[in-house]
Enzyme design. Structure first.
Site, PDB file in Angstrom:
ATOM      1  N   PHE A 168       0.848  -0.967  -0.298  1.00 37.36           N
ATOM      2  CA  PHE A 168       0.095  -0.305   0.093  1.00 37.36           C
ATOM      3  C   PHE A 168       0.734   1.296  -0.201  1.00 37.36           C
ATOM      4  O   PHE A 168       1.774   0.966   0.857  1.00 37.36           O
ATOM      5  CB  PHE A 168      -0.515  -0.154   1.133  1.00 37.36           C
ATOM      6  CG  PHE A 168      -2.045   0.858   1.379  1.00 37.36           C
ATOM      7  CD1 PHE A 168      -3.412   0.431   0.757  1.00 37.36           C
ATOM      8  CD2 PHE A 168      -1.635   1.811   1.827  1.00 37.36           C
ATOM      9  CE1 PHE A 168      -4.180   1.702   0.843  1.00 37.36           C
ATOM     10  CE2 PHE A 168      -3.156   3.124   2.701  1.00 37.36           C
ATOM     11  CZ  PHE A 168      -4.116   2.548   1.636  1.00 37.36           C
ATOM     12  N   ASP A 172       1.909  -5.534   8.652  1.00 39.52           N
ATOM     13  CA  ASP A 172       0.549  -4.452   8.160  1.00 39.52           C
ATOM     14  C   ASP A 172      -0.506  -5.347   8.658  1.00 39.52           C
ATOM     15  O   ASP A 172      -1.184  -6.182   7.324  1.00 39.52           O
ATOM     16  CB  ASP A 172       0.589  -3.771   7.008  1.00 39.52           C
ATOM     17  CG  ASP A 172      -0.734  -2.692   6.786  1.00 39.52           C
ATOM     18  OD1 ASP A 172      -1.495  -3.566   6.961  1.00 39.52           O
ATOM     19  OD2 ASP A 172      -0.476  -1.518   5.872  1.00 39.52           O
ATOM     20  N   TYR A 193     -11.212   0.317  10.761  1.00 43.97           N
ATOM     21  CA  TYR A 193     -12.829   1.175  10.015  1.00 43.97           C
ATOM     22  C   TYR A 193     -12.951   0.031   9.393  1.00 43.97           C
ATOM     23  O   TYR A 193     -13.713   0.335   8.375  1.00 43.97           O
ATOM     24  CB  TYR A 193     -12.204   1.916   9.432  1.00 43.97           C
ATOM     25  CG  TYR A 193     -11.277   2.395   8.442  1.00 43.97           C
ATOM     26  CD1 TYR A 193     -10.849   2.778   7.334  1.00 43.97           C
ATOM     27  CD2 TYR A 193      -9.786   3.104   9.193  1.00 43.97           C
ATOM     28  CE1 TYR A 193      -9.853   2.644   7.022  1.00 43.97           C
ATOM     29  CE2 TYR A 193      -8.628   3.115   8.424  1.00 43.97           C
ATOM     30  CZ  TYR A 193      -9.186   3.728   7.741  1.00 43.97           C
ATOM     31  OH  TYR A 193      -7.898   3.294   6.413  1.00 43.97           O
ATOM     32  N   LYS A 194     -11.596  -1.581   8.768  1.00 39.72           N
ATOM     33  CA  LYS A 194     -11.952  -1.905   7.626  1.00 39.72           C
ATOM     34  C   LYS A 194     -13.365  -3.615   8.051  1.00 39.72           C
ATOM     35  O   LYS A 194     -14.635  -3.052   8.733  1.00 39.72           O
ATOM     36  CB  LYS A 194     -10.916  -2.991   6.932  1.00 39.72           C
ATOM     37  CG  LYS A 194     -10.321  -1.137   6.530  1.00 39.72           C
ATOM     38  CD  LYS A 194      -8.688  -1.939   5.754  1.00 39.72           C
ATOM     39  CE  LYS A 194      -8.078  -0.815   4.693  1.00 39.72           C
ATOM     40  NZ  LYS A 194      -7.076  -0.628   4.752  1.00 39.72           N
ATOM     41  N   ARG A 245     -12.262  -4.601  -7.650  1.00 41.84           N
ATOM     42  CA  ARG A 245     -12.137  -4.820  -6.079  1.00 41.84           C
ATOM     43  C   ARG A 245     -13.537  -5.836  -5.629  1.00 41.84           C
ATOM     44  O   ARG A 245     -14.266  -4.908  -5.372  1.00 41.84           O
ATOM     45  CB  ARG A 245     -11.426  -4.633  -5.038  1.00 41.84           C
ATOM     46  CG  ARG A 245     -10.342  -5.084  -4.188  1.00 41.84           C
ATOM     47  CD  ARG A 245      -9.726  -4.423  -3.588  1.00 41.84           C
ATOM     48  NE  ARG A 245      -9.602  -3.551  -2.488  1.00 41.84           N
ATOM     49  CZ  ARG A 245      -9.366  -2.904  -1.376  1.00 41.84           C
ATOM     50  NH1 ARG A 245      -8.389  -2.746  -1.301  1.00 41.84           N
ATOM     51  NH2 ARG A 245     -10.174  -1.986  -1.087  1.00 41.84           N
TER      52      ARG A 245
HETATM   53  C1  LIG Z   1      -6.566   0.446   4.523  1.00 39.90           C
HETATM   54  C2  LIG Z   1      -4.778   0.259   4.697  1.00 39.90           C
HETATM   55  C3  LIG Z   1      -3.969   1.259   5.180  1.00 39.90           C
HETATM   56  C4  LIG Z   1      -4.973   3.078   5.809  1.00 39.90           C
HETATM   57  O1  LIG Z   1      -3.648   3.951   6.325  1.00 39.90           O
HETATM   58  P1  LIG Z   1      -4.181   5.103   7.106  1.00 39.90           P
HETATM   59  O2  LIG Z   1      -4.223   6.046   7.784  1.00 39.90           O
HETATM   60  O3  LIG Z   1      -5.957   4.454   7.580  1.00 39.90           O
HETATM   61  O4  LIG Z   1      -5.442   5.600   6.120  1.00 39.90           O
HETATM   62  C5  LIG Z   1      -2.385   1.720   5.057  1.00 39.90           C
HETATM   63  N1  LIG Z   1      -1.999   0.423   4.678  1.00 39.90           N
HETATM   64  C6  LIG Z   1      -2.747  -0.888   4.631  1.00 39.90           C
HETATM   65  C7  LIG Z   1      -2.023  -1.982   3.801  1.00 39.90           C
HETATM   66  C8  LIG Z   1      -3.825  -0.459   4.021  1.00 39.90           C
HETATM   67  O5  LIG Z   1      -4.799  -1.351   3.527  1.00 39.90           O
END
Ligand SMILES: *Cc1c(COP(=O)(O)O)cnc(C)c1O
Length: 434
Positions: free
Chosen positions: A146, A223, A248-249, A397
Site C-alpha cells: 500500500f 501490516d 475501519y475495515k 475489487r
Molecule cells: C487501508 C490501509 C492503510 C490505510 O492507512 P490510513 O492511515 O488508515 O489511511 C494502510 N496500509 C494498508 C495496507 C491498508 O490496507
C-alpha cells in the site's frame, strides 16, 4: 457472441445454492445486527462489496455512540478521563488481542491513524537497529505494498540515512518466504509486509516469514489492515515483533477510526518512538521539563486518545469473540470460493481475469477482477447501489466482510457485475433487463 447464462437456464442454480448456504450458515444471524440490513425490508444498498475498505456500522454502535454522547461525555464530563476513557485504548486493545490477534494483554493499544502508527513503530524499530551500530541499515518492503507503507518507509530511510531493499512480488499473488529469505541478511534492520495484500488478496505466510526475518537477526512489522477480523492471527505464538492494523475495515470502527498497534512485551522498553507526546510520558500530569517514557505499551501513545473514534469497533470485536475467529474465517473462505466460482462461469468468458490466489490457504477476504472496462463497470454499479471498489488501472475489487455479507448478497453483486459488463461490451451502459 457473449454467452448469456441467465437466459440459457430456466432457474439460476447459483441463487438456489446461495440461499441454501445462507440457511446453513452458522453466522447468518449476525448479519441482521448491521445497519441497512433488515429481513423483509428493501435494502438501501443491493450488494455491499467493499466491507474490506469501510465496514458497515452495527446497530449496537448506533446505541453505543448515542449513549456515550448523552451520558458518558454529557454527564461525566472531565471526570470521564479518570473513570474510564484514558484506559480505553488498552482495554479495547486487550480485547482485540484476545478476539482476533492471538496477543496476550498489555501488548496492543488503539492509537493514531494507521499511517501515523506505522511511522511510529517502523521508526522505533529502525532506530533500535541503527543504534546497535552493526551495519543494519536496510529496510525491506515490497513494491506492491500500500502507498502509505512504501512512502512512510522511504521517508524513514531518508531521515535516518538507511536504504530500502525492494522485493518485487507477482502482482496476482504476493511476497513469498523464498523472496524474503533472499532479501534479508546481516544488513537488514526491519522488514515491513502486509499480511493480506490490498490488491490481490494474497495471504502471506506470516509464521514462516517471521522466522526467516528472525534468523537474519532483524525485526518484522506486519501490516494487518486487510487481515484483522477476517483471518486468524497468532502474534504471540509466531513471535511477531510489531504489528499495525486498521479498525475501519473488517472491524467496522467507522470512517477514520484509529488504528491498533502491537509491540511484543519484551521489546517495549527497548524501543522508543519518535512522537514524544505527553500521553506517552511516565506521568502525564507531572508536566515536568523532561520526557520520561512510560513503561510498557503506553509509551507508544503520543496524544489524547481519540475516544469517540474507538467506540464503534468494540461492537464488532465483541461479535468476533462471540462467533470465534476460526468460524469467521471459514465463512470468509466460503464466500470468496463462491465469488470465484461465479467469476469463472460468468465473467471469464467475457475476458475478466482473476488476479487473486485460487488456493484459499493463500487468500484473504477479497478478490481482484481485471478487465479493461472495470472503471466504467464500477461507476455504473455505484449508480445502481451495488458497491465494489476500483483499483487503477483495470481492477474491480470484491470485498466480502464475513460478518455482514450473505451468500445471496454476493450472488446479487456478482450477477450485477456480469450484467453491467455485458451491457458495456454490447455497446450499452446500465443494467440489462431480466
Ligand atoms: C487501508 C490501509 C492503510 C490505510 O492507512 P490510513 O492511515 O488508515 O489511511 C494502510 N496500509 C494498508 C495496507 C491498508 O490496507
Amino acid at each position: 457472441m457473449i454467452p448469456d447464462p441467465s437466459h440459457a437456464l430456466p432457474a439460476d442454480p447459483h441463487l438456489t445454492f446461495a440461499r441454501r448456504m445462507d440457511r446453513i450458515d452458522g453466522l447468518a444471524h449476525l448479519r441482521e445486527r448491521f445497519v441497512g440490513v433488515d429481513a423483509g425490508v428493501e435494502p438501501p444498498v443491493l450488494a455491499y462489496l467493499d466491507g474490506n475498505s469501510l465496514g458497515r456500522p452495527t446497530k449496537a454502535s448506533v446505541a453505543r455512540l448515542t449513549e456515550f454522547v448523552a451520558n458518558g461525555w454529557g454527564t461525566r464530563l472531565i471526570r470521564g478521563w479518570d473513570e474510564d476513557w484514558s484506559r480505553l485504548p488498552f482495554t479495547i486493545g486487550d480485547q482485540l488481542g484476545r478476539a482476533a490477534l492471538g496477543a496476550a494483554a498489555g501488548q496492543v493499544f488503539i492509537g493514531d491513524p494507521t499511517s501515523v502508527l506505522l511511522y511510529k513503530l517502523a521508526r522505533a524499530a529502525t532506530d533500535a537497529a541503527l543504534a546497535q551500530g552493526r551495519g543494519r541499515t536496510e529496510i525491506v518492503i515490497d513494491t506492491d505494498n500500500f502507498p502509505t507503507d512504501r512512502w512512510v518507509l522511504e521517508g524513514i530511510a531518508a531521515e535516518r540515512g538507511a536504504s530500502i531493499r525492494w522485493i518485487v512480488p507477482d502482482p496476482a499473488a504476493g511476497v513469498t518466504v523464498e523472496q524474503v529469505r533472499q532479501a534479508v541478511g546481516p544488513r537488514t534492520a526491519l522488514v515491513l509486509l502486509s499480511h493480506v495484500a490490498y490488491r490481490s488478496g494474497f495471504l502471506a505466510d506470516l509464521p514462516a516469514i517471521t522466522s526467516a526475518v528472525h534468523e537474519a537477526g532483524a525485526l518484522v512489522l506486519w501490516d494487518l489492515c486487510h487481515s484483522v477480523g477476517s483471518v486468524p492471527i497468532d502474534l504471540d505464538a509466531c513471535d511477531v515483533d510489531l504489528a499495525v492494523g486498521c479498525t475501519y475495515k473488517y472491524l467496522n470502527g467507522g470512517p477514520g477510526s484509529p488504528a491498533f498497534g502491537y509491540v511484543r512485551a519484551d521489546l517495549q522498553d527497548r524501543l522508543s518512538q519518535p512522537i514524544r507526546g505527553w500521553a506517552g510520558a511516565q506521568d502525564p500530569f507531572e508536566m515536568g521539563p523532561e520526557f520520561v517514557p512510560a513503561a510498557g505499551i503506553r509509551r507508544f501513545q503520543s496524544g489524547t486518545p481519540p475516544v469517540v473514534g474507538m467506540l464503534a469497533m468494540q461492537d464488532t470485536i465483541g461479535m468476533i469473540e462471540e462467533a470465534g475467529i476460526d468460524e469467521v474465517r471459514a465463512k470468509s473462505v466460503a464466500l470468496t470460493e463462491f465469488a470465484i466460482a461465479l467469476a469463472d462461469e460468468w465473467l471469464a468468458p467475457m475476458g475478466v481475469v482473476l488476479a487473486s490466489p485460487r488456493d484459499p490457504e493463500r487468500r484473504g477476504g477479497h478478490i481482484l477482477l481485471r478487465h479493461p472496462a472495470m472503471r466504467q463497470v464500477t461507476a455504473t454499479l455505484w449508480q445502481h447501489d451495488v458497491l465494489p471498489d476500483f483499483r487503477s488501472p483495470d481492477a474491480l475489487r470484491v470485498g466480502l466482510a464475513p460478518l455482514s455479507t450473505s451468500f445471496a448478497e454476493t450472488h446479487t453483486g456478482m450477477a450485477a457485475i456480469r450484467d453491467v459488463l455485458r451491457g458495456i461490451l454490447l455497446g450499452r451502459s446500465g443494467l440489462l433487463p431480466g
